[in-house]
Design a protein around this motif. Structure first.
Motif, PDB file in Angstrom:
ATOM      1  N   SER A   3       0.827  -1.211   0.000  1.00  0.00           N
ATOM      2  CA  SER A   3       0.000   0.000   0.000  1.00  0.00           C
ATOM      3  C   SER A   3       0.857   1.256   0.000  1.00  0.00           C
ATOM      4  CB  SER A   3      -0.917  -0.006   1.233  1.00  0.00           C
ATOM      5  OG  SER A   3      -1.839  -1.075   1.169  1.00  0.00           O
ATOM      6  N   ILE A   6       2.004   1.937  -3.569  1.00  0.00           N
ATOM      7  CA  ILE A   6       0.935   2.520  -4.372  1.00  0.00           C
ATOM      8  C   ILE A   6       0.759   3.991  -4.030  1.00  0.00           C
ATOM      9  CG2 ILE A   6      -1.553   2.486  -4.809  1.00  0.00           C
ATOM     10  CD1 ILE A   6      -1.442  -0.569  -4.353  1.00  0.00           C
ATOM     11  N   SER A  62       4.633   2.053  -8.335  1.00  0.00           N
ATOM     12  CA  SER A  62       3.193   1.776  -8.262  1.00  0.00           C
ATOM     13  C   SER A  62       2.606   1.262  -9.566  1.00  0.00           C
ATOM     14  CB  SER A  62       2.447   3.053  -7.859  1.00  0.00           C
ATOM     15  OG  SER A  62       2.564   4.036  -8.878  1.00  0.00           O
ATOM     16  N   THR A  80      -4.862  -5.442 -11.933  1.00  0.00           N
ATOM     17  CA  THR A  80      -4.872  -4.735 -10.646  1.00  0.00           C
ATOM     18  C   THR A  80      -5.925  -5.353  -9.753  1.00  0.00           C
ATOM     19  OG1 THR A  80      -4.116  -2.634 -11.614  1.00  0.00           O
ATOM     20  CG2 THR A  80      -5.310  -2.497  -9.519  1.00  0.00           C
ATOM     21  N   ASP A  84      -7.218  -2.808  -4.266  1.00  0.00           N
ATOM     22  CA  ASP A  84      -6.260  -1.702  -4.340  1.00  0.00           C
ATOM     23  C   ASP A  84      -6.830  -0.466  -5.032  1.00  0.00           C
ATOM     24  OD1 ASP A  84      -4.234  -3.112  -3.079  1.00  0.00           O
ATOM     25  OD2 ASP A  84      -3.437  -3.935  -4.959  1.00  0.00           O
ATOM     26  N   TYR A  88      -5.521   3.579  -5.029  1.00  0.00           N
ATOM     27  CA  TYR A  88      -5.022   4.204  -6.258  1.00  0.00           C
ATOM     28  C   TYR A  88      -5.757   5.519  -6.525  1.00  0.00           C
ATOM     29  CZ  TYR A  88      -1.896   0.675  -8.275  1.00  0.00           C
ATOM     30  OH  TYR A  88      -0.829  -0.155  -8.540  1.00  0.00           O
TER      31      TYR A  88
END
Length: 262
Positions: A3, A6, A62, A80, A84, A88
């Motif tokens: 995380s 990202i 990312s 993806t 997530d 994003y």
């Protein structure tokens, strides 16, 4: 991909994207800028280089989505994780706002000179006032921050954004993912930047080709918040089109990829 990867990659990458993209719009638009009136070619290539730089910086961290429409298309395609997606999108919006704020700082003197010029402040915005009781539509510097239509027709404007975003996201999806499964590789970053230039040249005329919800929404929020005399309205009545259109386009591109290329 963690995380923190990202968040870091998308915030920094999107901030650089908007800093350079909105920066070229400021350079071309504002009085006392050395690039004033450089024209549409400067803007389209400036945005292409903005994508190239932001994506190159963040690709290894990312995956360099930098765009909710791309994230949505990749989630539908399977590149993806859906879990997530919210991170994003939030990271991209924050990055876009930071980038827009940095443009305001970098061009602060030019904004002041532009918005204090009698010729500028006495000229109505491109759409003027629809109704005296309503907020003015596009203020004299809103085009630096956000997009706007040359002909205000919601259906046409929405379709233009959908079509242009399908081209962008499909071009990204058909390149595939790199070996690490994080997103575009180095060559993919260059190809994507050139695709953005092509979209700007071919499909940018009607609406200014947002093709990215946070590219438009983040800077529009900053335009509404920063203290600039005579800046005019933020045209919130149009703001939904460059958000909804690219999201629809990203979803359609993801579905088309699954039908035609998977």
């Amino acid at each position: 991909m963690s995380s923190s990867d990202i968040f870091t990659g998308e915030v920094i990458g999107t901030a650089v994207l908007i800093l350079l993209g909105a920066g070229v719009c400021a350079a071309v638009t504002l009085k006392r800028s050395k690039a004033q009136n450089a024209g549409w070619l400067a803007i389209t290539f400036g945005w292409g280089f903005a994508v190239l730089t932001g994506a190159y910086i963040s690709a290894g961290v990312s995956g360099a989505h930098l765009n909710p429409a791309v994230t949505l298309g990749l989630a539908i395609q399977g590149g993806t994780e859906w879990s997530d997606v919210p991170l994003y999108l939030a990271s991209q919006l924050l990055g876009a706002m930071i980038g827009a704020a940095l443009v305001w700082v970098a061009y602060y003197g030019q904004f002041r000179a532009h918005l204090s010029d009698p010729e500028i402040i006495s000229t109505p915005g491109p759409e003027g006032m629809v109704d005296e009781r309503l907020e003015p539509q596009a203020g004299p510097v809103l085009g630096i921050f956000s997009t706007g239509p040359e002909i205000r027709n919601a259906v046409q404007n929405l379709l233009t954004e959908i079509i242009a975003t399908v081209v962008l996201v499909l071009a990204i999806l058909t390149q595939g993912l790199n070996d690490e499964g994080k997103g575009l590789g180095v060559l993919g970053v260059l190809i994507t930047a050139l695709v953005v230039v092509g979209i700007g040249l071919s499909l940018g005329g009607p609406t200014g080709y947002a093709i990215n919800p946070v590219r438009d929404l983040g800077p529009r929020i900053v335009h509404a918040l920063v203290p600039m005399a005579n800046k005019g309205g933020s045209d919130w009545g149009y703001a939904w089109i460059p958000v909804v259109g690219p999201l629809i386009g990203g979803a359609l591109a993801g579905g088309l990829y699954e039908l035609a290329f998977a």
